[in-house]
Each structure stands twice: as structure tokens, then as C-alpha cells.
Design a protein around this motif. Structure first.
Motif, mmCIF file in Angstrom:
data_model
loop_
_atom_site.group_PDB
_atom_site.id
_atom_site.type_symbol
_atom_site.label_atom_id
_atom_site.label_comp_id
_atom_site.label_asym_id
_atom_site.label_seq_id
_atom_site.Cartn_x
_atom_site.Cartn_y
_atom_site.Cartn_z
ATOM 1 N N PRO A 178 -3.862 1.134 -5.662
ATOM 2 C CA PRO A 178 -4.006 2.074 -4.396
ATOM 3 C C PRO A 178 -4.325 3.382 -4.738
ATOM 4 N N LYS A 179 -4.702 4.115 -3.986
ATOM 5 C CA LYS A 179 -4.964 5.676 -4.753
ATOM 6 C C LYS A 179 -3.574 6.853 -4.504
ATOM 7 N N ARG A 180 -3.270 6.006 -4.043
ATOM 8 C CA ARG A 180 -2.008 6.559 -3.682
ATOM 9 C C ARG A 180 -1.135 5.890 -4.781
ATOM 10 N N GLU B 83 -11.675 4.473 0.530
ATOM 11 C CA GLU B 83 -11.177 5.478 0.562
ATOM 12 C C GLU B 83 -9.145 5.471 -0.234
ATOM 13 N N HIS B 84 -8.224 4.061 0.100
ATOM 14 C CA HIS B 84 -7.533 3.283 -0.435
ATOM 15 C C HIS B 84 -7.339 2.591 -1.467
ATOM 16 N N CYS B 85 -8.486 2.207 -2.217
ATOM 17 C CA CYS B 85 -8.250 1.785 -3.391
ATOM 18 C C CYS B 85 -9.217 1.564 -4.233
ATOM 19 N N ASP C 58 3.980 -0.027 3.165
ATOM 20 C CA ASP C 58 4.048 -0.006 2.157
ATOM 21 C C ASP C 58 2.593 -0.824 2.391
ATOM 22 N N LEU D 189 -1.289 -1.304 3.440
ATOM 23 C CA LEU D 189 -1.851 -1.102 2.097
ATOM 24 C C LEU D 189 -1.584 -1.440 1.005
ATOM 25 N N HIS E 229 -4.337 -4.420 1.955
ATOM 26 C CA HIS E 229 -5.764 -4.335 1.528
ATOM 27 C C HIS E 229 -5.904 -4.812 -0.358
#
Ligand code: AMP
Length: 111
Positions: A41-43, A21-23, A55, A58, A61
Motif C-alpha cells: 500500500p502507498k499508505r 493511486e493506492h498501491c 483498512d 485497501l 485492493h
């Protein structure tokens, strides 16, 4: 928008080795070691100098993901993680990424 956003959105292809979901993690096109993966990161965060305490989870992660990927991809003898930041730090893509390198002895200090 950087090329990494286009990899996340699948507008351009990449050799993706892990996603959650995040990376996203994919092989570097210009590998500097037998294993050279980028964990991003996707963000979008442009660089490490632009992070703040919100952050932290994240960023952690990304490192945990890199740490788990090395042995999972067959590299159990150690690895190196690198985050280049800014022009003097050698950053060329303005989307924060962790380089994961393994599979050969990595010299120190870096170039
Ligand atoms: P840096 O110099 O730390 O910003 O790292 C950027 C990295 O992205 C370099 O190692 C490039 O080889 C890599 N890179 C650039 N474009 C792509 C791409 N389309 N797919 C995979 N890796 C890429």
C-alpha cells in the motif's frame, strides 16, 4: 521510514510492475520463485496486526491487484500470496506487503 517508502518516492530504484493511486507492485530483489512480486500500500501500515476495519477496502485492493498481476505477467497456472507478520511470521520490512509468488510448484507447509 522503511526502504519501501523510498521505493514509493523513487528515492531508490525498483523493478516496478504495477502502480495505481493506492498501491505499488515491484519485483522482490531476492526472488524465491520465477515470479516474486511485492504488492504494497502507498499508505504506510507497518504490519497486518496493525490494521482495523477501516483498512478493509485497501487490504482487499492489495489482494485483487496480486490476483490480477499473476496472469498478466504470464503466470496462469496458479500462484501464492503470503503476508508475513511480526518476527515469528518472518516479517523483515515494517511496511505491510503481499508477496506474490508463481512459476514453480510451491511446497506446503512453508518453512
Ligand atoms: P518480509 O520478510 O516478508 O518482510 O519480506 C520483505 C521482502 O522485501 C524480502 O523478500 C526482501 O527480499 C524484499 N526486499 C527488501 N529490500 C528490497 C528492495 N530494495 N527491493 C525489492 N525487494 C526488497
Amino acid at each position: 521510514m522503511t526502504i519501501f517508502s523510498k521505493i514509493i518516492s523513487r528515492e531508490i530504484p525498483a523493478d516496478i510492475v504495477y502502480e495505481d493511486e493506492h498501491c505499488l507492485a515491484f519485483r522482490d530483489v531476492n526472488a524465491q520463485a520465477p515470479l516474486h512480486v511485492l504488492v504494497i500500500p502507498k499508505r504506510v501500515i507497518p504490519s497486518l496486526v496493525e490494521v482495523d476495519s477501516s483498512d478493509a477496502t485497501l487490504l482487499g485492493h492489495l489482494l485483487v491487484t496480486a490476483s490480477q498481476l499473476a496472469p498478466k505477467l504470464g503466470y496462469a497456472n496458479g500462484f501464492r500470496t503470503v503476508i508475513n507478520c511480526g518476527s515469528d511470521g518472518g516479517q523483515t520490512v515494517n511496511h505491510l506487503h503481499v508477496h506474490l509468488l508463481a512459476g514453480r510448484h510451491l511446497g506446503w507447509p512453508p518453512g
